[in-house]
Enzyme design. Structure first.
Site, short mmCIF file in Angstrom:
data_model
loop_
_atom_site.label_atom_id
_atom_site.label_comp_id
_atom_site.label_asym_id
_atom_site.label_seq_id
_atom_site.Cartn_x
_atom_site.Cartn_y
_atom_site.Cartn_z
CE LYS A 17 -1.84 2.51 3.18
NZ LYS A 17 -2.47 3.04 4.37
CG ASP A 38 -7.52 3.42 1.65
OD1 ASP A 38 -8.38 2.91 0.90
OD2 ASP A 38 -7.61 4.58 2.07
#
Ligand code: SF4
Length: 237
Positions: A143, A162
């Site tokens: 991420k 996310d």
């Protein structure tokens, strides 16, 4: 119109009404991308930063924390430790004190110090530009790497997943998975690569403003007609 023609028309009409596009149909995905792009034009990363390293640190701090909170913490943090070399030499208690309010501050202090050390020692003080190298930085998973590579370097090697992207991708039936890595792989397959960076920004904005976790504002949602999520709070179909 004779009776035979009427039957044919009625059958055709009925067929049109019941036909809903499959969740991953190209035209449905394209419609979602189109609506998002028109609703959230030119959205950017909400974490304040001036360079790739600051964005890396801010993204590490944003785990389990709001971007607003991170933005409150980073000015003093980057004033005290303005570059990777300075942060690499910082003591953990000093870092912990400055980032305490972002939660999980002991682990995060280790990560931001370790990532800064790795940037200095392995990459000549510059945040690397490939996924493999980014993943060598302590505290950096896909991420964070995707955020920095996409938002700072403009390199689309994946999709940022996310909490918002994960929740919305499930609600919009773009994935059935719960693990970010698997969700990312599903999104990569159905979203054209030139949309990967912007798609995440748009979905994050939509997740913050409309498709919130509890009680999503479906009556205000521009994608409502395309959405069949089980937890919709209002539906036109
Ligand atoms: S209709 Fe509701 S659940 Fe579906 S994307 Fe919009 S806000 Fe989210």
């Amino acid at each position: 119109m004779n009776a035979k023609t009427a039957t044919v028309v009625s059958k055709t009409a009925k067929k049109k009404v019941v036909k809903t596009p499959k969740p991953l149909a190209k035209e449905r995905v394209a419609a979602i991308l189109d609506i998002l792009a028109k609703t959230y034009p030119n959205v950017v990363c909400a974490l304040n930063h001036r360079n790739a390293w600051e964005l890396t640190i801010a993204t590490i701090l944003s785990a389990q924390c709001t971007d607003v909170r991170v933005n409150l913490v980073t000015p003093a943090l980057f004033k005290a430790f303005p570059n990777p070399k300075a942060m690499a030499s910082a003591s953990l208690p000093e870092l912990e004190e400055l980032i305490r309010t972002t939660g999980f501050f002991r682990n995060k202090a280790k990560s931001i110090k370790g990532a800064s050390q790795a940037v200095v020692e392995q990459f000549g003080g510059k945040v690397p530009q490939t996924m493999d190298e980014m993943l060598k930085l302590p505290g950096v998973a896909r991420k964070t790497a995707n955020v920095v590579l996409g938002s700072w370097y403009g390199i689309a090697v994946g999709v940022v997943v996310d909490t918002h992207v994960l929740r919305l991708s499930k609600r919009l039936e773009l994935t059935k998975h719960d693990k970010p890595e698997k969700v990312e792989q599903d999104l990569i397959k159905i979203i054209p690569q030139d949309h990967w960076i912007q798609f995440s920004h748009e979905l994050i904005h939509h997740g913050r403003q409309i498709c919130i976790a509890r009680n999503p504002k479906c009556a205000q949602c521009p994608m409502e007609t395309l959405c069949n999520s089980g937890d919709k709070t209002w539906s036109s179909h």
